[in-house]
Design an enzyme around this catalytic site. Structure first.
Site, PDB file in Angstrom:
ATOM      1  N   GLY A  31      -2.281   6.329  11.966  1.00 34.50           N
ATOM      2  CA  GLY A  31      -2.660   5.345  12.979  1.00 34.50           C
ATOM      3  C   GLY A  31      -2.818   3.948  12.428  1.00 34.50           C
ATOM      4  O   GLY A  31      -2.318   3.639  11.338  1.00 34.50           O
ATOM      5  N   HIS A  34       1.504  -0.408  12.780  1.00 36.23           N
ATOM      6  CA  HIS A  34       2.094  -1.733  12.557  1.00 36.23           C
ATOM      7  C   HIS A  34       3.612  -1.571  12.616  1.00 36.23           C
ATOM      8  O   HIS A  34       4.114  -0.452  12.839  1.00 36.23           O
ATOM      9  CB  HIS A  34       1.613  -2.323  11.224  1.00 36.23           C
ATOM     10  CG  HIS A  34       1.790  -1.398  10.046  1.00 36.23           C
ATOM     11  ND1 HIS A  34       3.027  -0.971   9.601  1.00 36.23           N
ATOM     12  CD2 HIS A  34       0.883  -0.791   9.243  1.00 36.23           C
ATOM     13  CE1 HIS A  34       2.871  -0.178   8.562  1.00 36.23           C
ATOM     14  NE2 HIS A  34       1.576  -0.035   8.327  1.00 36.23           N
ATOM     15  N   HIS A  37       5.302   1.449  10.835  1.00 34.67           N
ATOM     16  CA  HIS A  37       5.277   2.713  11.586  1.00 34.67           C
ATOM     17  C   HIS A  37       6.293   2.659  12.730  1.00 34.67           C
ATOM     18  O   HIS A  37       7.004   3.628  12.996  1.00 34.67           O
ATOM     19  CB  HIS A  37       3.898   2.948  12.217  1.00 34.67           C
ATOM     20  CG  HIS A  37       2.770   3.069  11.228  1.00 34.67           C
ATOM     21  ND1 HIS A  37       1.727   2.178  11.185  1.00 34.67           N
ATOM     22  CD2 HIS A  37       2.513   3.993  10.272  1.00 34.67           C
ATOM     23  CE1 HIS A  37       0.872   2.541  10.246  1.00 34.67           C
ATOM     24  NE2 HIS A  37       1.316   3.629   9.666  1.00 34.67           N
ATOM     25  N   GLY A 147       8.348   6.574   5.483  1.00 38.77           N
ATOM     26  CA  GLY A 147       8.652   5.242   4.961  1.00 38.77           C
ATOM     27  C   GLY A 147       8.774   5.240   3.444  1.00 38.77           C
ATOM     28  O   GLY A 147       7.969   5.864   2.754  1.00 38.77           O
ATOM     29  N   SER A 186      -1.644  -0.381   6.755  1.00 40.83           N
ATOM     30  CA  SER A 186      -2.882  -0.378   7.551  1.00 40.83           C
ATOM     31  C   SER A 186      -4.038  -0.926   6.728  1.00 40.83           C
ATOM     32  O   SER A 186      -5.025  -1.411   7.279  1.00 40.83           O
ATOM     33  CB  SER A 186      -3.215   1.048   8.006  1.00 40.83           C
ATOM     34  OG  SER A 186      -2.110   1.605   8.674  1.00 40.83           O
ATOM     35  N   ARG A 187      -3.947  -0.835   5.404  1.00 35.84           N
ATOM     36  CA  ARG A 187      -5.046  -1.289   4.543  1.00 35.84           C
ATOM     37  C   ARG A 187      -5.036  -2.807   4.328  1.00 35.84           C
ATOM     38  O   ARG A 187      -5.997  -3.338   3.772  1.00 35.84           O
ATOM     39  CB  ARG A 187      -4.990  -0.576   3.192  1.00 35.84           C
ATOM     40  CG  ARG A 187      -5.363   0.900   3.292  1.00 35.84           C
ATOM     41  CD  ARG A 187      -5.553   1.529   1.910  1.00 35.84           C
ATOM     42  NE  ARG A 187      -6.196   2.815   1.988  1.00 35.84           N
ATOM     43  CZ  ARG A 187      -5.544   3.992   1.964  1.00 35.84           C
ATOM     44  NH1 ARG A 187      -4.232   4.025   1.875  1.00 35.84           N
ATOM     45  NH2 ARG A 187      -6.212   5.128   2.043  1.00 35.84           N
TER      46      ARG A 187
HETATM   47  P1  AMP Z   1       0.365   5.976   7.059  1.00 35.82           P
HETATM   48  O1  AMP Z   1      -0.132   5.801   8.451  1.00 35.82           O
HETATM   49  O2  AMP Z   1       0.004   4.865   6.147  1.00 35.82           O
HETATM   50  O3  AMP Z   1       0.093   7.356   6.512  1.00 35.82           O
HETATM   51  O4  AMP Z   1       1.953   5.888   7.168  1.00 35.82           O
HETATM   52  C1  AMP Z   1       2.686   6.702   8.040  1.00 35.82           C
HETATM   53  C2  AMP Z   1       4.144   6.549   7.737  1.00 35.82           C
HETATM   54  O5  AMP Z   1       4.533   5.182   7.905  1.00 35.82           O
HETATM   55  C3  AMP Z   1       4.517   6.930   6.298  1.00 35.82           C
HETATM   56  O6  AMP Z   1       5.759   7.616   6.298  1.00 35.82           O
HETATM   57  C4  AMP Z   1       4.624   5.593   5.637  1.00 35.82           C
HETATM   58  O7  AMP Z   1       5.468   5.604   4.505  1.00 35.82           O
HETATM   59  C5  AMP Z   1       5.208   4.747   6.742  1.00 35.82           C
HETATM   60  N1  AMP Z   1       4.963   3.332   6.487  1.00 35.82           N
HETATM   61  C6  AMP Z   1       3.775   2.750   6.165  1.00 35.82           C
HETATM   62  N2  AMP Z   1       3.953   1.437   5.928  1.00 35.82           N
HETATM   63  C7  AMP Z   1       5.272   1.181   6.100  1.00 35.82           C
HETATM   64  C8  AMP Z   1       6.077   0.007   5.992  1.00 35.82           C
HETATM   65  N3  AMP Z   1       5.574  -1.177   5.658  1.00 35.82           N
HETATM   66  N4  AMP Z   1       7.403   0.128   6.246  1.00 35.82           N
HETATM   67  C9  AMP Z   1       7.939   1.316   6.586  1.00 35.82           C
HETATM   68  N5  AMP Z   1       7.231   2.464   6.692  1.00 35.82           N
HETATM   69  C10 AMP Z   1       5.917   2.399   6.456  1.00 35.82           C
END
Ligand code: AMP
Length: 286
Positions: A31, A34, A37, A147, A186-187
């Site tokens: 969640g 951005h 995602h 990602g 997200s961070r």
């Molecule tokens: P997270 O919510 O951070 O666990 O990320 C969920 C998915 O979004 C993971 O597959 C991440 O690698 C991908 N993701 C996060 N940041 C980015 C980004 N800047 N560009 C592309 N994919 C991303």
């Protein structure tokens, strides 16, 4: 768009899609959505018939001193974003729905999980692999989207799928970045104004490494240069920087073919990760 909270309902929805011959795309997230995602969602929309997005902040991938409690949670806003992007189902279970108190299963991808980020976040990738496999079993997709920003995660998931004969095609998507090159995360909301400004040095250092590898093959020299650029500001400290093979994440000493530069940087108290491909044989227009 449907919001589903229970495993039972999610399994029913997924089997209905499957039985009507529709291809399912699955995008797992924690969640605080951005554009990074959303780029995964867009790709899923392009190549599948139904897109399932999961939003679950997975406690089992956070260490005891990490940011599980303060991790950003904006479900209402996320639901609007997902709807706007054409997601069919958001699966957002509670912690109790996913884990019993005495939950024991762990997927461990042995040394792949222990190196790089795993070295600084013990157990993190076991938590990731376990929840991803569990979500795969619940959503039963044809395709799943990850990602490249989390490069080690992509390697681990692809390997898990291959070794455990899971019939899901893993699609990886390049990192989406802010105008100054910082990978969206997200961070990033944790960063102060000064830290956010300093964090752009991370991408600058990665681009510089891409330039340097045309004339310099020693990983040590390239990595020293990366650290020098990033640590030119007092706001950033390199936690680790490594040049490694694309599939096994083993250390590369001399760069003579395509490989990956991967790093983690502490920007104030916030841990940022990033990576870039290094290809000594490709003339990049930098
Ligand atoms: P997270 O919510 O951070 O666990 O990320 C969920 C998915 O979004 C993971 O597959 C991440 O690698 C991908 N993701 C996060 N940041 C980015 C980004 N800047 N560009 C592309 N994919 C991303």
């Amino acid at each position: 768009m449907k919001l589903i909270r229970t495993i039972k309902e999610m399994k029913i929805a997924s089997s209905e899609y499957r039985s009507s011959g529709e291809k399912i795309g699955f995008v797992p997230t924690m969640g605080a959505l951005h554009e990074g995602h959303l780029s995964l969602i867009d790709r899923s929309k392009e190549i599948t018939d139904k897109t399932i997005l999961s939003i679950f902040v997975n406690p089992k991938q956070f260490g005891a001193n990490e940011d599980f409690k303060k991790y950003p949670r904006y479900l209402e806003k996320d639901l609007e974003c997902a709807k706007g992007r054409g997601v069919d189902v958001v699966f957002s279970p509670t912690e109790d729905e996913i884990y019993t108190n005495d939950f024991k299963a762990r997927i461990k991808m042995s040394d792949l999980s222990d190196r790089l980020c795993g070295n600084f976040r013990p157990g993190h990738f076991d938590g990731v692999a376990t929840i991803v496999l569990k979500l795969f079993n619940i959503t039963n997709p044809d395709f799943a989207f990850f990602g490249e920003k989390d490069f080690q995660q992509c390697v681990i998931i692809k390997r898990m799928v291959k070794e455990l004969n899971i019939d899901i095609e893993i699609v990886t998507i390049p990192s989406i970045r802010a105008c100054d090159g910082l990978a969206l995360s997200s961070r990033n909301v944790y960063l102060s104004v000064e830290e956010r400004k300093a964090a752009s040095l991370i991408y600058q250092s990665l681009k510089e490494a891409q330039r340097l590898v045309m004339v310099e093959r020693s990983s040590e020299v390239i990595l020293k240069n990366v650290s020098k650029i990033i640590e030119s500001t007092p706001f950033c400290n390199v936690q680790y920087a490594s040049i490694c093979t694309n599939d096994t994440l083993e250390n590369v000493v001399v760069v003579n073919k395509k490989c990956r530069l991967i790093l983690a940087v502490m920007c104030g108290k916030t841990r940022l990760i990033d990576n870039i491909e290094l290809d000594p044989n490709e003339k990049t227009d930098l």
